[in-house]
Motif scaffolding. Structure first.
Motif, PDB file in Angstrom:
ATOM      1  N   LEU A   1       0.898  -1.196  -0.215  1.00 33.48           N
ATOM      2  CA  LEU A   1      -0.234  -0.192  -0.090  1.00 33.48           C
ATOM      3  C   LEU A   1       0.772   1.247   0.205  1.00 33.48           C
ATOM      4  CD1 LEU A   1      -2.767  -1.246   2.118  1.00 33.48           C
ATOM      5  CD2 LEU A   1      -2.576  -1.622  -0.021  1.00 33.48           C
TER       6      LEU A   1
ATOM      7  N   ASP B   1      -3.739  -3.234  10.875  1.00 33.94           N
ATOM      8  CA  ASP B   1      -3.269  -2.959  10.116  1.00 33.94           C
ATOM      9  C   ASP B   1      -1.850  -4.753  10.565  1.00 33.94           C
ATOM     10  OD1 ASP B   1      -1.910  -3.498  13.038  1.00 33.94           O
ATOM     11  OD2 ASP B   1      -1.360  -0.807  13.227  1.00 33.94           O
TER      12      ASP B   1
ATOM     13  N   LEU C   1      -7.578  -0.538  12.095  1.00 31.71           N
ATOM     14  CA  LEU C   1      -7.607   0.912  11.261  1.00 31.71           C
ATOM     15  C   LEU C   1      -8.788   1.829  11.151  1.00 31.71           C
ATOM     16  CD1 LEU C   1      -5.285  -0.641   7.858  1.00 31.71           C
ATOM     17  CD2 LEU C   1      -4.927   1.030  10.205  1.00 31.71           C
TER      18      LEU C   1
ATOM     19  N   THR D   1      -5.095   4.852   5.367  1.00 30.34           N
ATOM     20  CA  THR D   1      -3.693   3.851   5.207  1.00 30.34           C
ATOM     21  C   THR D   1      -2.797   3.983   5.098  1.00 30.34           C
ATOM     22  OG1 THR D   1      -3.866   3.222   3.047  1.00 30.34           O
ATOM     23  CG2 THR D   1      -4.758   1.619   4.039  1.00 30.34           C
TER      24      THR D   1
ATOM     25  N   LEU E   1      -2.723  -4.559   4.868  1.00 30.93           N
ATOM     26  CA  LEU E   1      -3.972  -4.252   6.182  1.00 30.93           C
ATOM     27  C   LEU E   1      -4.310  -5.899   6.249  1.00 30.93           C
ATOM     28  CD1 LEU E   1      -6.608  -4.080   4.196  1.00 30.93           C
ATOM     29  CD2 LEU E   1      -5.515  -1.995   3.557  1.00 30.93           C
TER      30      LEU E   1
END
Length: 490
Positions: free
Chosen positions: A24, A57, A63, A77, A83
Motif C-alpha cells: 500500500l 494493520d 484501522l 491507510t 492491511l
C-alpha cells in the motif's frame, strides 16, 4: 491479494474470511465486494451476508474505515504498507452460485465473499483453505500446496468455484489434449463407467463443432442433494452443478447429462464468445447487454442437441426434452409483450422472477426456439451445407479465440454471412419483435418432418403445445441430417 478462508463452527453456517492486501502506498484504499456473479445477470448484493467486518494493520492495530456504499469500504491507510480485513460470511443456502459450509463440506464461489481493490484486479491472487489434511479440493485453480490455490488475477479467482470435502468422488476422461474431471459430492454411488462414456461422447461432439477446446483441463463440480434441485453455472474451466434428489434414478441421470452438456457449451459461448458489454466484468453494478438470447438461448438449443448428435440421447429422449423446451416458451410466454432484446436487457430487473404475466420472454427458451428457426432456415436454403454450426464456429474464430467481445451487430453480420442473405425478417420478427412464433416455427419444422400442435386458437390465453412427427420421407431425411450432421462452411 491473499485470502484465507475457514469455518471453525460449520454448524453455524459461518465462513470466516481474512483478506490480506500488501504494498500500500496511498493514504486511503477502497475495498469492494462484488454485487453480482457472472452467469446470473441480476444484483445479488452479497454484502448482505456479511455478519462482522474489521480491518487491521500488520501489527493487529485496528484501522479506521467507513462504509461508503452497500458493498464498498474506504480504509484510512496513511503510513501503513499492508492491511488485513477480517469478516464473517453467513452461508446457509446451497445452489450453484452460493457458498456453504458444514462439518464435511466447504463449498465456495469466491465471487460471493472475496474483496478486491479496483487497481489490483489484474494482480496474482492466492486462496488458502483451512481444512483438515484428509480433505480433497475440487477446483479449476492451480495448487501450490495441499491447501493453497493460485489465480493469475481476481477475474480468474472468482470464476473458479471449489468443493472441499473428505467425501469427494472423481473420474477422469480425455478428449484430444484436454483432461476432463467429473467430481461428485453427496450420498450417491456414481456409475462411473456410464458417466465417463456418455460425457466423453458429448464432449467430443462439441469439440468437433468448434474445432478446438479453450482449456487444457475442465472440471464438472457436482453437488448431489437429497431434495429435488436443478441448477448449473458456467465458469472459465469448470461448471458448478447442484442436482437432486439423490435417488440415483434415470431422472437424476438425465438431468446430469442435460445440465452438463449445456454448461460445457458455455465454455465457448459466453466464457470466451462473450458480449462486448461484459468485457471486462464490472462487479459493482448492472452490466446491461442485449444478446443474452445468444449467450443462453443458443446454448440451450445446443445443450440437448449435442447429446442427440453424440448418440447419448436417442430420438425419443431428445424429442422429450425438445417438447419440454417448446412448452416452456409457448405456454407461459408465447404471447408476451417484450422482445428478446428487451428481455435480455431486463434480466437485471426481474429476469429470473416470474414477474408480471405476459410481460417478458425467457432468453433461454424463446432464445433456443429462435435459434432453431435460424438453424433450419440456413439448412433449408443451403440443403444442410451450411447451418447454425457455421455461425458458432465463425463466432469462435473471430471473437472467442482472440477474446475480444462481440456486439449484436457483429452477431447479426455473421448470421447473414452464413445465410448468404440479409435476415431482416428474422431480426425484425424474432429478435426485435414480439409476434407469436407458432406459424413461423411450423413452417420450418415441416422441413424436418415435425409439427407443433396447439389445443386452442384463443389469442388471449396461452396455448398448450404438442410436438408431433409427420409421416414424410423428405422431412425424415432432413431430420436425420439436422440431428446428426455438422456442416462445414467452405
Amino acid at each position: 491479494m491473499h485470502y484465507r478462508i475457514s469455518s471453525s463452527n460449520p454448524s453455524s453456517r459461518i465462513i470466516e474470511v481474512e483478506f490480506f492486501l500488501t504494498d500500500l502506498s496511498s493514504p486511503t484504499v477502497e475495498l469492494q465486494l462484488p454485487a453480482w456473479r457472472p452467469g446470473r445477470y441480476e444484483l445479488q448484493n452479497f454484502a448482505k451476508n456479511i455478519q462482522r467486518f474489521e480491518i487491521f494493520d500488520p501489527t493487529g492495530k485496528p484501522l479506521p474505515f467507513q462504509k461508503i456504499t452497500k458493498d464498498r469500504w474506504r480504509v484510512q491507510t496513511e503510513g501503513v504498507s499492508a492491511l488485513v480485513a477480517r469478516y464473517t460470511y453467513y452461508s446457509n443456502v446451497i445452489n450453484a452460485g452460493t457458498s456453504y459450509a458444514d462439518d464435511r463440506l466447504l463449498y465456495l464461489n469466491p465471487i460471493n465473499l472475496c474483496l478486491y481493490a479496483d487497481d489490483r484486479l489484474r494482480e496474482n491472487c492466492t486462496l488458502e483453505l483451512v481444512i483438515p489434511d484428509n480433505w480433497q479440493i475440487a477446483c479449476g485453480l492451480s495448487k501450490t500446496g495441499s491447501q493453497t490455490l493460485t489465480a493469475a488475477d481476481f477475474y480468474e479467482l472468482v470464476d473458479c468455484p471449489l468443493i472441499a470435502s473428505p467425501d469427494l468422488q472423481r473420474a477422469d476422461y480425455e478428449v484430444g489434449e484436454t483432461v476432463f474431471h467429473v467430481w461428485m459430492q453427496g450420498a450417491i454411488k456414481p456409475d462411473w463407467e456410464r458417466i465417463t462414456h456418455d460425457f466423453r461422447r458429448f464432449s467430443e461432439a462439441q469439440i468437433r463443432l468448434f474445432g478446438s477446446f479453450p482449456e487444457k483441463e475442465y472440471h464438472f463440480l457436482t453437488l448431489i442433494l437429497p431434495t429435488a434441485f436443478y441448477h448449473g453455472v458456467e465458469h472459465r474451466n469448470s461448471t458448478m452443478l447442484v442436482l437432486g434428489p439423490n435417488d440415483e434414478g434415470e431422472g437424476l441421470y438425465t438431468d446430469l447429462l442435460g445440465v452438463s452438456s449445456h454448461e460445457l457449451f458455455h465454455a465457448w459461448n459466453v466464457i470466451r464468445i462473450r458480449p462486448a458489454e461484459l468485457l471486462p466484468y464490472d462487479f459493482t453494478k448492472e452490466n446491461y447487454f442485449t444478446t443474452c438470447f445468444v449467450a443462453e438461448g443458443v446454448t440451450t438449443y445446443y445443450g440437448d442437441l449435442m447429446l442427440r448428435r453424440a448418440g447419448v440421447f436417442d430420438d425419443a429422449a431428445y424429442f422429450k426434452e425438445f417438447q419440454v423446451l417448446l412448452k416452456r416458451h409457448f405456454e407461459p410466454s408465447g404471447r408476451a409483450f417484450q422482445s428478446l432484446v428487451e428481455s435480455s436487457w431486463d434480466l437485471w430487473l426481474d429476469g429470473y422472477d416470474k414477474g408480471v404475466p405476459n410481460r417478458k420472454v425467457s432468453v433461454y427458451y424463446k432464445g433456443a426456439t429462435v435459434a432453431l428457426i435460424l438453424d433450419l432456415h440456413i439448412r433449408r436454403k443451403w440443403n444442410h451445407e451450411r447451418s447454425l454450426d457455421d455461425v458458432m464456429r465463425l463466432m469462435w474464430e473471430r471473437f472467442g479465440k482472440p477474446f475480444v467481445g462481440y456486439t449484436l451487430g457483429e452477431y447479426r453480420a455473421v448470421t447473414e454471412e452464413v445465410a448468404g442473405e440479409p435476415l431482416d425478417w428474422y431480426y425484425d420478427h424474432c429478435i426485435f419483435g414480439n409476434e407469436p412464433l407458432e406459424n413461423r416455427l411450423n413452417d420450418y419444422l415441416a422441413f424436418i418432418g415435425l409439427r407443433l400442435e396447439s389445443d386452442t386458437t384463443d389469442l388471449v390465453s396461452a396455448p398448450s403445445v404438442l410436438l408431433t412427427l409427420v409421416d414424410d420421407a423428405a422431412g425424415q431425411q432432413n431430420r436425420l441430417r439436422w440431428l446428426g450432421e455438422q456442416s462445414r462452411l467452405a
